[in-house]
Design a protein around this motif. Sequence first.
Motif, mmCIF file in Angstrom:
data_model
loop_
_atom_site.group_PDB
_atom_site.id
_atom_site.type_symbol
_atom_site.label_atom_id
_atom_site.label_comp_id
_atom_site.label_asym_id
_atom_site.label_seq_id
_atom_site.Cartn_x
_atom_site.Cartn_y
_atom_site.Cartn_z
ATOM 1 N N GLY A 15 0.788 -1.231 0.000
ATOM 2 C CA GLY A 15 0.000 0.000 0.000
ATOM 3 C C GLY A 15 0.817 1.276 0.000
ATOM 4 N N ASN A 161 -11.219 2.908 4.895
ATOM 5 C CA ASN A 161 -9.841 2.400 4.920
ATOM 6 C C ASN A 161 -8.888 3.549 5.215
ATOM 7 O OD1 ASN A 161 -7.418 0.909 4.366
ATOM 8 N ND2 ASN A 161 -7.415 1.834 2.333
ATOM 9 N N GLY A 164 -2.260 4.884 3.638
ATOM 10 C CA GLY A 164 -1.510 6.107 3.380
ATOM 11 C C GLY A 164 -2.477 7.217 2.999
ATOM 12 N N ASN A 197 3.259 9.739 8.567
ATOM 13 C CA ASN A 197 4.490 8.958 8.381
ATOM 14 C C ASN A 197 5.631 9.833 7.850
ATOM 15 O OD1 ASN A 197 2.881 6.808 9.091
ATOM 16 N ND2 ASN A 197 3.112 5.684 7.183
ATOM 17 N N TYR A 208 6.392 5.809 11.683
ATOM 18 C CA TYR A 208 5.019 6.248 11.970
ATOM 19 C C TYR A 208 4.877 6.674 13.424
ATOM 20 C CZ TYR A 208 4.087 1.596 14.018
ATOM 21 O OH TYR A 208 4.120 0.467 14.786
ATOM 22 N N ASN A 211 0.679 4.441 17.948
ATOM 23 C CA ASN A 211 -0.477 4.669 18.842
ATOM 24 C C ASN A 211 -0.816 6.151 19.007
ATOM 25 O OD1 ASN A 211 -0.553 1.909 19.141
ATOM 26 N ND2 ASN A 211 0.735 1.936 20.958
ATOM 27 N N GLY A 212 -0.354 6.971 18.086
ATOM 28 C CA GLY A 212 -0.652 8.406 18.154
ATOM 29 C C GLY A 212 0.023 9.074 19.335
ATOM 30 N N GLY A 292 -7.575 -0.873 7.793
ATOM 31 C CA GLY A 292 -6.292 -0.224 7.511
ATOM 32 C C GLY A 292 -5.599 0.193 8.797
HETATM 33 N N1 LIG Z 1 -0.205 1.231 16.211
HETATM 34 C C1 LIG Z 1 -0.291 2.188 15.286
HETATM 35 N N2 LIG Z 1 -0.345 3.478 15.644
HETATM 36 C C2 LIG Z 1 -0.426 4.467 14.735
HETATM 37 N N3 LIG Z 1 -0.439 4.264 13.401
HETATM 38 C C3 LIG Z 1 -0.402 2.994 12.979
HETATM 39 C C4 LIG Z 1 -0.325 1.898 13.874
HETATM 40 N N4 LIG Z 1 -0.279 0.755 13.137
HETATM 41 C C5 LIG Z 1 -0.320 1.138 11.842
HETATM 42 N N5 LIG Z 1 -0.389 2.483 11.740
HETATM 43 C C6 LIG Z 1 -0.401 3.301 10.514
HETATM 44 O O1 LIG Z 1 -0.950 2.554 9.458
HETATM 45 C C7 LIG Z 1 -0.041 2.518 8.350
HETATM 46 C C8 LIG Z 1 -0.233 1.232 7.605
HETATM 47 O O2 LIG Z 1 -1.539 1.192 7.144
HETATM 48 P P1 LIG Z 1 -1.987 0.241 5.963
HETATM 49 O O3 LIG Z 1 -1.189 -1.000 6.017
HETATM 50 O O4 LIG Z 1 -3.455 0.160 6.019
HETATM 51 O O5 LIG Z 1 -1.560 1.127 4.743
HETATM 52 P P2 LIG Z 1 -1.402 0.756 3.228
HETATM 53 O O6 LIG Z 1 -2.142 -0.504 2.936
HETATM 54 O O7 LIG Z 1 0.029 0.821 2.928
HETATM 55 O O8 LIG Z 1 -2.060 2.016 2.536
HETATM 56 P P3 LIG Z 1 -3.195 2.208 1.411
HETATM 57 O O9 LIG Z 1 -4.481 1.645 1.945
HETATM 58 O O10 LIG Z 1 -3.242 3.685 1.286
HETATM 59 O O11 LIG Z 1 -2.721 1.544 0.192
HETATM 60 C C9 LIG Z 1 1.317 2.666 8.982
HETATM 61 O O12 LIG Z 1 2.257 3.167 8.054
HETATM 62 C C10 LIG Z 1 1.020 3.672 10.095
HETATM 63 O O13 LIG Z 1 1.005 4.976 9.588
#
Ligand SMILES: Nc1ncnc2c1ncn2[C@@H]1O[C@H](COP(=O)(O)OP(=O)(O)OP(=O)(O)O)[C@@H](O)[C@H]1O
Length: 363
Positions: A15, A161, A164, A197, A208, A211-212, A292
Amino acid sequence: MLKGGAITALGAMSGTSLDGVDAAMIITDGSRIESFGETAYRSYSDAERSTLRAALGKWDGPEVDAATDIIMQAHLDLLTGFKDAQIIGFHGQTLAHDPRGRGTLQIGDGAALATALNTPVVWDFRTCDVQLGGEGAPLAPYFHFACAKYIKATEPLCFLNLGGVGNITWVDPAKSGPEVAGALLAFDTGPANAPINDLMQRRFGKPYDKNGALARGGTVAMGALELLLDEPYFARIPPKSLDRNAFPDMMDLVAELSDEDAAATFTGICAAAVARGMEHCPIPPARVLVTGGGRHNPVLMQMLAVSLDCPVMPVEEVGLDGDMLEAQAFAHLAVRVARGLPTSGPSTTGVRALVGGGEISRP
Ligand SMILES: Nc1ncnc2c1ncn2[C@@H]1O[C@H](COP(=O)(O)OP(=O)(O)OP(=O)(O)O)[C@@H](O)[C@H]1O
Ligand SMILES: CC(=O)N[C@H]1[C@@H]2OC[C@@H](O2)[C@@H](O)[C@@H]1O[C@H](C)C(=O)O
Protein backbone atom coordinates in the motif's frame (compact mmCIF):
# COMPACT_ATOMS: atom_id res chain seq x y z
CA MET A 1 -12.59 -17.62 -18.36
CA LEU A 2 -13.08 -19.67 -15.17
CA LYS A 3 -16.47 -21.28 -14.68
CA GLY A 4 -18.06 -22.79 -11.61
CA GLY A 5 -18.09 -22.31 -7.88
CA ALA A 6 -15.81 -20.90 -5.27
CA ILE A 7 -12.05 -21.18 -5.65
CA THR A 8 -9.06 -20.49 -3.42
CA ALA A 9 -7.49 -17.15 -4.26
CA LEU A 10 -4.45 -15.40 -2.84
CA GLY A 11 -4.22 -11.61 -2.82
CA ALA A 12 -1.18 -9.39 -2.26
CA MET A 13 -1.08 -5.66 -1.67
CA SER A 14 1.73 -3.21 -1.05
CA GLY A 15 0.00 0.00 0.00
CA THR A 16 0.77 3.68 -0.17
CA SER A 17 2.01 3.90 3.41
CA LEU A 18 5.06 1.83 2.34
CA ASP A 19 5.08 -0.35 5.44
CA GLY A 20 5.22 -3.75 3.73
CA VAL A 21 3.35 -6.38 1.73
CA ASP A 22 0.15 -8.03 3.01
CA ALA A 23 -1.01 -11.37 1.61
CA ALA A 24 -4.22 -13.25 2.31
CA MET A 25 -6.22 -16.23 1.08
CA ILE A 26 -9.94 -16.20 0.48
CA ILE A 27 -12.41 -18.72 -0.88
CA THR A 28 -14.89 -17.00 -3.18
CA ASP A 29 -16.72 -17.33 -6.46
CA GLY A 30 -16.12 -13.62 -7.07
CA SER A 31 -19.56 -12.69 -5.76
CA ARG A 32 -20.02 -14.44 -2.43
CA ILE A 33 -17.25 -14.80 0.13
CA GLU A 34 -17.29 -18.38 1.38
CA SER A 35 -14.47 -18.03 3.91
CA PHE A 36 -11.22 -16.26 4.71
CA GLY A 37 -7.93 -18.14 5.03
CA GLU A 38 -4.28 -17.84 5.93
CA THR A 39 -2.55 -14.43 5.99
CA ALA A 40 1.06 -13.23 6.06
CA TYR A 41 2.99 -9.97 6.11
CA ARG A 42 6.49 -8.96 5.06
CA SER A 43 7.69 -5.56 6.18
CA TYR A 44 10.17 -3.48 4.22
CA SER A 45 13.58 -2.83 5.72
CA ASP A 46 14.54 0.83 6.19
CA ALA A 47 16.81 0.59 3.14
CA GLU A 48 14.06 -0.93 1.00
CA ARG A 49 11.58 1.69 2.15
CA SER A 50 13.90 4.53 1.24
CA THR A 51 14.40 3.06 -2.24
CA LEU A 52 10.62 2.87 -2.64
CA ARG A 53 10.21 6.42 -1.33
CA ALA A 54 12.77 7.69 -3.84
CA ALA A 55 10.65 6.30 -6.68
CA LEU A 56 7.33 7.82 -5.56
CA GLY A 57 5.84 10.09 -8.18
CA LYS A 58 8.13 8.76 -10.92
CA TRP A 59 6.84 7.00 -14.02
CA ASP A 60 10.11 5.45 -15.26
CA GLY A 61 13.87 5.55 -14.87
CA PRO A 62 16.46 3.97 -12.58
CA GLU A 63 14.60 4.74 -9.34
CA VAL A 64 11.54 2.93 -10.67
CA ASP A 65 13.66 -0.05 -11.75
CA ALA A 66 15.28 -0.29 -8.31
CA ALA A 67 11.87 -0.08 -6.61
CA THR A 68 10.48 -2.75 -8.95
CA ASP A 69 13.27 -5.16 -7.94
CA ILE A 70 12.32 -4.68 -4.29
CA ILE A 71 8.62 -5.20 -4.95
CA MET A 72 9.26 -8.39 -6.90
CA GLN A 73 11.62 -9.83 -4.30
CA ALA A 74 9.33 -8.96 -1.39
CA HIS A 75 6.35 -10.60 -3.10
CA LEU A 76 8.34 -13.69 -4.03
CA ASP A 77 9.57 -14.01 -0.42
CA LEU A 78 6.05 -13.79 0.90
CA LEU A 79 3.95 -15.62 -1.68
CA THR A 80 6.10 -18.76 -1.98
CA GLY A 81 4.92 -19.59 1.56
CA PHE A 82 1.35 -20.13 0.29
CA LYS A 83 0.69 -23.51 -1.27
CA ASP A 84 -2.95 -23.92 -2.32
CA ALA A 85 -3.77 -20.81 -4.35
CA GLN A 86 -5.58 -21.45 -7.63
CA ILE A 87 -5.22 -17.83 -8.65
CA ILE A 88 -3.28 -14.81 -7.37
CA GLY A 89 -4.38 -11.17 -7.35
CA PHE A 90 -1.24 -9.01 -7.41
CA HIS A 91 -1.77 -5.30 -6.88
CA GLY A 92 1.88 -4.21 -6.93
CA GLN A 93 3.02 -0.84 -5.60
CA THR A 94 1.47 2.40 -6.76
CA LEU A 95 4.22 4.91 -7.52
CA ALA A 96 2.20 7.50 -9.37
CA HIS A 97 -1.49 8.10 -9.90
CA ASP A 98 -2.77 10.79 -12.25
CA PRO A 99 -6.00 9.47 -13.79
CA ARG A 100 -6.70 12.69 -15.67
CA GLY A 101 -3.17 13.01 -16.99
CA ARG A 102 -0.52 10.38 -17.47
CA GLY A 103 -2.39 7.43 -15.99
CA THR A 104 -1.66 5.22 -13.03
CA LEU A 105 1.44 3.15 -12.30
CA GLN A 106 1.59 0.02 -10.16
CA ILE A 107 5.03 -1.51 -10.39
CA GLY A 108 5.73 -5.24 -10.41
CA ASP A 109 5.61 -7.82 -13.19
CA GLY A 110 2.63 -10.17 -12.81
CA ALA A 111 3.73 -12.34 -15.73
CA ALA A 112 7.11 -13.04 -14.09
CA LEU A 113 5.33 -13.77 -10.81
CA ALA A 114 2.99 -16.25 -12.53
CA THR A 115 5.97 -18.13 -13.91
CA ALA A 116 7.94 -18.05 -10.66
CA LEU A 117 4.96 -19.21 -8.57
CA ASN A 118 3.49 -21.52 -11.21
CA THR A 119 0.03 -20.02 -10.67
CA PRO A 120 -2.14 -17.69 -12.80
CA VAL A 121 -1.73 -14.08 -11.72
CA VAL A 122 -4.22 -11.22 -12.26
CA TRP A 123 -2.49 -7.83 -12.15
CA ASP A 124 -2.50 -4.27 -13.48
CA PHE A 125 -6.00 -3.82 -12.07
CA ARG A 126 -6.25 -0.05 -12.51
CA THR A 127 -5.01 0.84 -16.01
CA CYS A 128 -8.07 -0.28 -17.95
CA ASP A 129 -10.43 1.76 -15.77
CA VAL A 130 -8.25 4.87 -16.19
CA GLN A 131 -8.00 4.35 -19.95
CA LEU A 132 -11.80 4.27 -20.10
CA GLY A 133 -12.02 7.58 -18.26
CA GLY A 134 -12.37 6.30 -14.68
CA GLU A 135 -10.36 7.23 -11.59
CA GLY A 136 -8.76 3.76 -11.40
CA ALA A 137 -9.35 3.87 -7.64
CA PRO A 138 -10.67 2.91 -5.20
CA LEU A 139 -11.11 -0.71 -6.29
CA ALA A 140 -11.89 -2.37 -2.96
CA PRO A 141 -15.60 -1.30 -3.07
CA TYR A 142 -16.85 -4.33 -5.06
CA PHE A 143 -15.20 -6.46 -2.38
CA HIS A 144 -16.68 -4.28 0.38
CA PHE A 145 -20.11 -5.08 -1.04
CA ALA A 146 -19.35 -8.81 -0.65
CA CYS A 147 -18.10 -8.12 2.91
CA ALA A 148 -21.36 -6.36 3.79
CA LYS A 149 -23.25 -9.47 2.68
CA TYR A 150 -20.77 -11.73 4.52
CA ILE A 151 -21.37 -9.93 7.81
CA LYS A 152 -25.12 -10.02 7.09
CA ALA A 153 -25.51 -6.24 7.28
CA THR A 154 -29.08 -5.07 6.74
CA GLU A 155 -28.69 -1.28 6.82
CA PRO A 156 -26.43 1.02 4.79
CA LEU A 157 -22.94 1.16 6.27
CA CYS A 158 -19.49 2.48 5.38
CA PHE A 159 -16.11 0.83 5.16
CA LEU A 160 -13.40 3.38 5.85
CA ASN A 161 -9.84 2.40 4.92
CA LEU A 162 -7.15 4.44 6.63
CA GLY A 163 -3.96 3.58 4.79
CA GLY A 164 -1.51 6.11 3.38
CA VAL A 165 -4.52 7.69 1.71
CA GLY A 166 -8.04 7.32 3.12
CA ASN A 167 -10.92 5.86 1.14
CA ILE A 168 -14.52 5.22 1.99
CA THR A 169 -17.18 2.93 0.57
CA TRP A 170 -20.85 3.48 1.34
CA VAL A 171 -22.76 0.22 0.80
CA ASP A 172 -26.46 -0.56 0.65
CA PRO A 173 -26.50 -4.28 1.48
CA ALA A 174 -30.15 -4.59 0.48
CA LYS A 175 -29.14 -4.37 -3.19
CA SER A 176 -28.58 -7.61 -5.10
CA GLY A 177 -25.09 -6.88 -6.43
CA PRO A 178 -22.31 -4.26 -6.38
CA GLU A 179 -22.98 -3.17 -9.95
CA VAL A 180 -26.65 -2.39 -9.27
CA ALA A 181 -27.49 1.35 -9.21
CA GLY A 182 -27.51 2.67 -5.65
CA ALA A 183 -25.53 -0.23 -4.18
CA LEU A 184 -22.24 1.65 -3.71
CA LEU A 185 -20.63 5.04 -3.52
CA ALA A 186 -16.87 5.20 -3.08
CA PHE A 187 -14.03 7.69 -3.18
CA ASP A 188 -10.76 8.70 -1.57
CA THR A 189 -11.45 10.95 1.43
CA GLY A 190 -8.02 12.59 1.58
CA PRO A 191 -4.59 12.07 3.04
CA ALA A 192 -4.58 9.60 5.96
CA ASN A 193 -1.37 8.12 7.40
CA ALA A 194 1.01 9.22 4.65
CA PRO A 195 1.59 12.79 5.93
CA ILE A 196 1.94 11.53 9.52
CA ASN A 197 4.49 8.96 8.38
CA ASP A 198 6.35 11.55 6.30
CA LEU A 199 6.50 13.88 9.29
CA MET A 200 7.80 11.13 11.57
CA GLN A 201 10.40 10.15 8.99
CA ARG A 202 11.57 13.71 8.48
CA ARG A 203 11.69 14.83 12.12
CA PHE A 204 12.57 11.57 13.93
CA GLY A 205 13.72 9.04 11.30
CA LYS A 206 10.79 6.84 12.44
CA PRO A 207 8.22 5.25 10.12
CA TYR A 208 5.02 6.25 11.97
CA ASP A 209 3.48 7.81 15.10
CA LYS A 210 2.93 4.62 17.10
CA ASN A 211 -0.48 4.67 18.84
CA GLY A 212 -0.65 8.41 18.15
CA ALA A 213 1.74 9.00 21.05
CA LEU A 214 3.12 12.21 19.56
CA ALA A 215 -0.22 13.57 18.31
CA ARG A 216 -1.79 12.91 21.72
CA GLY A 217 0.39 15.62 23.29
CA GLY A 218 -0.42 18.22 20.63
CA THR A 219 -3.17 20.57 19.54
CA VAL A 220 -4.67 20.68 16.05
CA ALA A 221 -3.77 23.95 14.29
CA MET A 222 -7.20 24.79 12.90
CA GLY A 223 -5.83 27.39 10.49
CA ALA A 224 -3.59 24.83 8.80
CA LEU A 225 -6.40 22.28 8.74
CA GLU A 226 -8.83 24.70 7.14
CA LEU A 227 -6.24 25.79 4.61
CA LEU A 228 -5.81 22.23 3.40
CA LEU A 229 -9.53 21.51 3.38
CA ASP A 230 -9.99 24.57 1.16
CA GLU A 231 -8.26 22.62 -1.63
CA PRO A 232 -10.76 22.05 -4.48
CA TYR A 233 -10.44 18.27 -4.11
CA PHE A 234 -12.51 18.27 -0.93
CA ALA A 235 -15.44 20.06 -2.58
CA ARG A 236 -15.45 17.80 -5.62
CA ILE A 237 -18.44 15.48 -5.99
CA PRO A 238 -17.34 11.81 -5.92
CA PRO A 239 -16.20 9.48 -7.38
CA LYS A 240 -12.69 10.88 -7.03
CA SER A 241 -9.25 9.56 -6.16
CA LEU A 242 -5.95 10.92 -4.93
CA ASP A 243 -2.28 10.39 -5.51
CA ARG A 244 -0.34 9.71 -2.30
CA ASN A 245 1.56 12.95 -2.80
CA ALA A 246 -1.35 14.99 -4.14
CA PHE A 247 -0.66 17.85 -1.72
CA PRO A 248 3.11 18.28 -1.92
CA ASP A 249 3.05 21.44 0.22
CA MET A 250 1.43 19.78 3.22
CA MET A 251 4.70 19.70 5.14
CA ASP A 252 4.94 23.49 4.80
CA LEU A 253 1.60 23.83 6.61
CA VAL A 254 3.16 22.47 9.80
CA ALA A 255 6.72 23.74 9.34
CA GLU A 256 6.43 26.26 12.19
CA LEU A 257 4.57 23.91 14.54
CA SER A 258 6.03 21.84 17.38
CA ASP A 259 6.40 18.11 16.70
CA GLU A 260 3.32 17.35 18.81
CA ASP A 261 1.14 20.01 17.18
CA ALA A 262 2.31 19.00 13.69
CA ALA A 263 1.39 15.35 14.36
CA ALA A 264 -1.95 16.36 15.89
CA THR A 265 -2.68 18.60 12.90
CA PHE A 266 -2.02 15.88 10.32
CA THR A 267 -4.10 13.44 12.38
CA GLY A 268 -6.88 16.02 12.59
CA ILE A 269 -6.73 16.63 8.85
CA CYS A 270 -7.27 12.92 8.19
CA ALA A 271 -10.35 12.86 10.45
CA ALA A 272 -11.75 16.17 9.13
CA ALA A 273 -11.37 14.99 5.53
CA VAL A 274 -13.37 11.86 6.36
CA ALA A 275 -16.06 13.95 8.06
CA ARG A 276 -16.25 16.18 5.00
CA GLY A 277 -16.51 13.13 2.74
CA MET A 278 -19.39 11.68 4.76
CA GLU A 279 -21.55 14.54 3.52
CA HIS A 280 -21.71 12.74 0.17
CA CYS A 281 -23.32 9.54 1.54
CA PRO A 282 -26.74 9.05 -0.13
CA ILE A 283 -28.25 7.96 3.22
CA PRO A 284 -26.40 8.38 6.54
CA PRO A 285 -24.75 5.03 7.33
CA ALA A 286 -25.74 3.06 10.44
CA ARG A 287 -22.04 2.61 11.27
CA VAL A 288 -18.55 3.18 9.94
CA LEU A 289 -16.30 0.12 9.99
CA VAL A 290 -12.66 1.13 9.97
CA THR A 291 -9.97 -0.90 8.26
CA GLY A 292 -6.29 -0.22 7.51
CA GLY A 293 -3.47 0.75 9.82
CA GLY A 294 -5.06 4.00 10.97
CA ARG A 295 -7.54 2.09 13.12
CA HIS A 296 -4.59 1.18 15.39
CA ASN A 297 -4.14 4.88 16.15
CA PRO A 298 -6.38 5.67 19.14
CA VAL A 299 -5.97 9.44 18.73
CA LEU A 300 -7.22 9.25 15.15
CA MET A 301 -10.08 6.93 16.14
CA GLN A 302 -11.11 9.33 18.90
CA MET A 303 -11.09 12.27 16.49
CA LEU A 304 -13.30 10.29 14.10
CA ALA A 305 -15.70 9.33 16.87
CA VAL A 306 -16.10 13.00 17.73
CA SER A 307 -16.46 14.18 14.11
CA LEU A 308 -18.90 11.58 12.72
CA ASP A 309 -22.60 11.24 13.49
CA CYS A 310 -22.69 7.46 13.78
CA PRO A 311 -20.82 4.70 15.62
CA VAL A 312 -17.22 4.22 14.40
CA MET A 313 -15.50 0.92 15.09
CA PRO A 314 -12.69 -1.27 13.77
CA VAL A 315 -13.81 -4.01 11.35
CA GLU A 316 -12.71 -6.59 13.91
CA GLU A 317 -15.99 -5.85 15.70
CA VAL A 318 -17.80 -7.62 12.86
CA GLY A 319 -15.23 -10.42 12.57
CA LEU A 320 -13.14 -9.05 9.67
CA ASP A 321 -9.35 -8.55 9.65
CA GLY A 322 -8.53 -4.87 9.17
CA ASP A 323 -4.86 -5.51 8.44
CA MET A 324 -5.71 -7.84 5.57
CA LEU A 325 -8.85 -6.47 3.97
CA GLU A 326 -7.01 -4.96 0.99
CA ALA A 327 -5.04 -8.14 0.27
CA GLN A 328 -8.31 -10.07 0.52
CA ALA A 329 -9.89 -7.50 -1.81
CA PHE A 330 -7.37 -8.15 -4.57
CA ALA A 331 -7.81 -11.93 -4.16
CA HIS A 332 -11.57 -11.45 -4.57
CA LEU A 333 -11.10 -9.06 -7.51
CA ALA A 334 -8.77 -11.56 -9.21
CA VAL A 335 -11.57 -14.12 -9.18
CA ARG A 336 -13.98 -11.51 -10.54
CA VAL A 337 -11.59 -10.72 -13.41
CA ALA A 338 -11.11 -14.41 -14.17
CA ARG A 339 -14.90 -14.89 -14.23
CA GLY A 340 -15.48 -11.86 -16.45
CA LEU A 341 -17.27 -9.91 -13.70
CA PRO A 342 -16.85 -6.13 -13.34
CA THR A 343 -14.49 -4.68 -10.74
CA SER A 344 -15.50 -1.01 -10.99
CA GLY A 345 -18.28 1.15 -12.33
CA PRO A 346 -19.80 4.64 -12.34
CA SER A 347 -20.37 4.74 -8.57
CA THR A 348 -16.87 3.63 -7.55
CA THR A 349 -14.37 5.06 -10.02
CA GLY A 350 -16.67 7.24 -12.11
CA VAL A 351 -16.00 5.16 -15.22
CA ARG A 352 -18.98 5.41 -17.58
CA ALA A 353 -19.67 1.69 -17.96
CA LEU A 354 -18.82 -1.35 -15.88
CA VAL A 355 -15.17 -2.39 -16.16
CA GLY A 356 -13.43 -5.66 -15.34
CA GLY A 357 -9.88 -4.34 -15.08
CA GLY A 358 -6.84 -6.57 -14.83
CA GLU A 359 -4.53 -8.60 -16.98
CA ILE A 360 -4.34 -12.38 -16.55
CA SER A 361 -0.91 -14.00 -16.91
CA ARG A 362 -0.57 -17.76 -16.89
CA PRO A 363 2.63 -19.65 -15.96
N1 LIG B 1 -0.21 1.23 16.21
C1 LIG B 1 -0.29 2.19 15.29
N2 LIG B 1 -0.35 3.48 15.64
C2 LIG B 1 -0.43 4.47 14.74
N3 LIG B 1 -0.44 4.26 13.40
C3 LIG B 1 -0.40 2.99 12.98
C4 LIG B 1 -0.32 1.90 13.87
N4 LIG B 1 -0.28 0.75 13.14
C5 LIG B 1 -0.32 1.14 11.84
N5 LIG B 1 -0.39 2.48 11.74
C6 LIG B 1 -0.40 3.30 10.51
O1 LIG B 1 -0.95 2.55 9.46
C7 LIG B 1 -0.04 2.52 8.35
C8 LIG B 1 -0.23 1.23 7.60
O2 LIG B 1 -1.54 1.19 7.14
P1 LIG B 1 -1.99 0.24 5.96
O3 LIG B 1 -1.19 -1.00 6.02
O4 LIG B 1 -3.45 0.16 6.02
O5 LIG B 1 -1.56 1.13 4.74
P2 LIG B 1 -1.40 0.76 3.23
O6 LIG B 1 -2.14 -0.50 2.94
O7 LIG B 1 0.03 0.82 2.93
O8 LIG B 1 -2.06 2.02 2.54
P3 LIG B 1 -3.19 2.21 1.41
O9 LIG B 1 -4.48 1.65 1.94
O10 LIG B 1 -3.24 3.69 1.29
O11 LIG B 1 -2.72 1.54 0.19
C9 LIG B 1 1.32 2.67 8.98
O12 LIG B 1 2.26 3.17 8.05
C10 LIG B 1 1.02 3.67 10.09
O13 LIG B 1 1.00 4.98 9.59
C1 LIG C 1 -3.92 4.55 -6.88
C2 LIG C 1 -3.90 3.76 -5.62
O1 LIG C 1 -3.11 2.85 -5.46
N1 LIG C 1 -4.80 4.09 -4.70
C3 LIG C 1 -4.90 3.40 -3.42
C4 LIG C 1 -4.48 4.36 -2.31
O2 LIG C 1 -4.59 3.72 -1.04
C5 LIG C 1 -5.89 3.98 -0.50
C6 LIG C 1 -6.56 4.77 -1.59
O3 LIG C 1 -5.45 5.39 -2.22
C7 LIG C 1 -7.26 3.85 -2.63
O4 LIG C 1 -7.77 4.67 -3.64
C8 LIG C 1 -6.30 2.87 -3.30
O5 LIG C 1 -6.22 1.62 -2.66
C9 LIG C 1 -7.31 0.82 -2.30
C10 LIG C 1 -6.82 -0.53 -1.96
C11 LIG C 1 -8.40 0.67 -3.36
O6 LIG C 1 -8.12 0.74 -4.56
O7 LIG C 1 -9.53 0.42 -2.95
